[in-house]
Design a protein around this motif. Structure first.
Motif, PDB file in Angstrom:
ATOM      1  N   LEU A   1       0.282 -10.771  -3.151  1.00 55.45           N
ATOM      2  CA  LEU A   1      -0.166 -10.698  -1.760  1.00 55.45           C
ATOM      3  C   LEU A   1      -1.671 -10.949  -1.650  1.00 55.45           C
ATOM      4  O   LEU A   1      -2.150 -11.459  -0.634  1.00 55.45           O
ATOM      5  N   SER A   2      -2.402 -10.621  -2.707  1.00 50.69           N
ATOM      6  CA  SER A   2      -3.837 -10.923  -2.706  1.00 50.69           C
ATOM      7  C   SER A   2      -4.063 -12.415  -2.516  1.00 50.69           C
ATOM      8  O   SER A   2      -4.974 -12.820  -1.788  1.00 50.69           O
ATOM      9  N   GLY A   3      -3.230 -13.215  -3.169  1.00 50.75           N
ATOM     10  CA  GLY A   3      -3.354 -14.665  -3.036  1.00 50.75           C
ATOM     11  C   GLY A   3      -3.153 -15.116  -1.599  1.00 50.75           C
ATOM     12  O   GLY A   3      -3.860 -15.992  -1.097  1.00 50.75           O
ATOM     13  N   VAL A   4      -2.206 -14.475  -0.928  1.00 56.11           N
ATOM     14  CA  VAL A   4      -1.947 -14.815   0.475  1.00 56.11           C
ATOM     15  C   VAL A   4      -3.155 -14.416   1.332  1.00 56.11           C
ATOM     16  O   VAL A   4      -3.644 -15.199   2.151  1.00 56.11           O
ATOM     17  N   GLY A   5      -3.654 -13.199   1.096  1.00 51.68           N
ATOM     18  CA  GLY A   5      -4.813 -12.716   1.864  1.00 51.68           C
ATOM     19  C   GLY A   5      -6.030 -13.615   1.685  1.00 51.68           C
ATOM     20  O   GLY A   5      -6.756 -13.905   2.640  1.00 51.68           O
ATOM     21  N   LEU A   6      -6.211 -14.092   0.468  1.00 52.33           N
ATOM     22  CA  LEU A   6      -7.340 -14.995   0.219  1.00 52.33           C
ATOM     23  C   LEU A   6      -7.165 -16.315   0.962  1.00 52.33           C
ATOM     24  O   LEU A   6      -8.142 -16.901   1.435  1.00 52.33           O
TER      25      LEU A   6
ATOM     26  N   LYS B   1       9.425  -8.054  -6.568  1.00 52.85           N
ATOM     27  CA  LYS B   1      10.377  -7.305  -7.394  1.00 52.85           C
ATOM     28  C   LYS B   1       9.948  -5.849  -7.544  1.00 52.85           C
ATOM     29  O   LYS B   1      10.782  -4.964  -7.667  1.00 52.85           O
ATOM     30  N   ASP B   2       8.641  -5.605  -7.517  1.00 47.58           N
ATOM     31  CA  ASP B   2       8.144  -4.228  -7.452  1.00 47.58           C
ATOM     32  C   ASP B   2       6.786  -4.239  -6.740  1.00 47.58           C
ATOM     33  O   ASP B   2       6.257  -5.306  -6.436  1.00 47.58           O
ATOM     34  N   ARG B   3       6.255  -3.049  -6.522  1.00 48.39           N
ATOM     35  CA  ARG B   3       5.044  -2.948  -5.713  1.00 48.39           C
ATOM     36  C   ARG B   3       3.840  -3.641  -6.353  1.00 48.39           C
ATOM     37  O   ARG B   3       3.034  -4.276  -5.680  1.00 48.39           O
ATOM     38  N   ALA B   4       3.747  -3.509  -7.694  1.00 47.62           N
ATOM     39  CA  ALA B   4       2.602  -4.126  -8.378  1.00 47.62           C
ATOM     40  C   ALA B   4       2.643  -5.649  -8.238  1.00 47.62           C
ATOM     41  O   ALA B   4       1.621  -6.293  -7.985  1.00 47.62           O
ATOM     42  N   ALA B   5       3.835  -6.206  -8.395  1.00 46.40           N
ATOM     43  CA  ALA B   5       3.980  -7.665  -8.271  1.00 46.40           C
ATOM     44  C   ALA B   5       3.647  -8.087  -6.844  1.00 46.40           C
ATOM     45  O   ALA B   5       2.954  -9.093  -6.621  1.00 46.40           O
TER      46      ALA B   5
ATOM     47  N   LYS C   1       0.818  -1.213   0.000  1.00 42.83           N
ATOM     48  CA  LYS C   1       0.000   0.000   0.000  1.00 42.83           C
ATOM     49  C   LYS C   1       0.853   1.265   0.000  1.00 42.83           C
ATOM     50  O   LYS C   1       0.326   2.362   0.123  1.00 42.83           O
ATOM     51  N   GLN C   2       2.156   1.103  -0.085  1.00 46.12           N
ATOM     52  CA  GLN C   2       3.091   2.234  -0.099  1.00 46.12           C
ATOM     53  C   GLN C   2       3.044   3.067   1.172  1.00 46.12           C
ATOM     54  O   GLN C   2       3.371   4.253   1.160  1.00 46.12           O
ATOM     55  N   GLU C   3       2.642   2.470   2.257  1.00 43.89           N
ATOM     56  CA  GLU C   3       2.713   3.181   3.538  1.00 43.89           C
ATOM     57  C   GLU C   3       4.165   3.222   4.013  1.00 43.89           C
ATOM     58  O   GLU C   3       4.558   4.115   4.741  1.00 43.89           O
ATOM     59  N   VAL C   4       4.913   2.209   3.607  1.00 39.29           N
ATOM     60  CA  VAL C   4       6.361   2.181   3.856  1.00 39.29           C
ATOM     61  C   VAL C   4       7.017   1.759   2.539  1.00 39.29           C
ATOM     62  O   VAL C   4       6.374   1.139   1.697  1.00 39.29           O
ATOM     63  N   PRO C   5       8.295   2.123   2.336  1.00 35.17           N
ATOM     64  CA  PRO C   5       8.956   1.744   1.084  1.00 35.17           C
ATOM     65  C   PRO C   5       9.074   0.227   0.961  1.00 35.17           C
ATOM     66  O   PRO C   5       9.151  -0.470   1.976  1.00 35.17           O
ATOM     67  N   LEU C   6       9.061  -0.243  -0.282  1.00 40.09           N
ATOM     68  CA  LEU C   6       9.274  -1.664  -0.526  1.00 40.09           C
ATOM     69  C   LEU C   6      10.752  -1.976  -0.272  1.00 40.09           C
ATOM     70  O   LEU C   6      11.635  -1.454  -0.935  1.00 40.09           O
ATOM     71  N   HIS C   7      10.988  -2.787   0.731  1.00 40.53           N
ATOM     72  CA  HIS C   7      12.350  -3.083   1.164  1.00 40.53           C
ATOM     73  C   HIS C   7      12.581  -4.574   0.933  1.00 40.53           C
ATOM     74  O   HIS C   7      11.939  -5.412   1.572  1.00 40.53           O
ATOM     75  N   GLN C   8      13.486  -4.881  -0.006  1.00 41.74           N
ATOM     76  CA  GLN C   8      13.652  -6.279  -0.445  1.00 41.74           C
ATOM     77  C   GLN C   8      13.965  -7.235   0.709  1.00 41.74           C
ATOM     78  O   GLN C   8      13.343  -8.286   0.835  1.00 41.74           O
TER      79      GLN C   8
END
Ligand code: HEC
Length: 145
Positions: free
Chosen positions: A126-131, A117-121, A50-57
């Motif tokens: 992550l939707s799959g995990v949430g489901l 690898k990026d936020r969209a991915a 959700k970009q509340e924090v930076p994507l940190h690998q």
């Protein structure tokens, strides 16, 4: 848009943190602690998506690994029908054990498929995990208002 709704819905899953305060049965406590680790790791990934924090690998990888490891313990932790007045586990778990354990395997698979690898991915995997969380909680965890 739909993806964001899914993540927002999934985030609700984590809102009952510390539901285990006052739990006396050690087996119930252990399975709740595993769930809480899963919940915390999931929340970290959601805030990155959700970009509340930076994507940190490295942090994303750690969170992914936590979900993979802890979900791999679900079957062993829940196999014995331990109870506690504070437990939110429904008896249906032990009446439908094959289905319950399939649902925990589904979570491990979804976590292994996480791609950050990026936020969209990240958001889409992550939707799959949430489901996977929802699919199990819907049938096997006491509903809270
Ligand atoms: C295979 C079933 C299953 C899956 C998959 C699952 N959960 Fe759970 N979860 C449960 C059950 C059952 C409980 C209630 C345990 C109890 O109270 O004894 C629970 C409880 C919790 C709790 C409360 C822990 C506490 O301290 O009481 C959190 C937080 C949680 N789950 C988060 C998640 C998240 C986030 C996911 C997905 C990333 C997830 N769960 C996936 C079955 C599952």
């Amino acid at each position: 848009m739909r993806r964001h709704l899914l993540i927002a819905a999934a985030l609700l899953i984590t809102t009952s943190a510390h539901a285990h305060n006052g739990v006396k049965d050690p087996e119930v406590m252990a399975r709740m602690m595993a769930m809480e680790k899963i919940g915390a790791a999931f929340k970290t990934l959601v805030s990155m998506a959700k970009q509340e924090v930076p994507l940190h690998q490295a942090k994303a990888r750690m969170a992914r690994d936590t979900i993979v490891t802890e979900s791999g313990k679900i079957n062993a932790l829940f196999e014995n029908p331990a109870t506690d007045p504070k437990s939110e586990a429904l008896p249906a778990i032990w009446d439908n054990w094959a289905d319950f354990s399939a649902k925990s395997d589904d979570l491990t698979k979804a976590a292994k498929a996480l791609d950050f690898k990026d936020r969209a991915a990240l958001a889409s995997t992550l939707s799959g995990v949430g489901l996977a969380c929802k699919a199990c909680h819907k049938d096997y965890r006491l509903k809270k208002d």
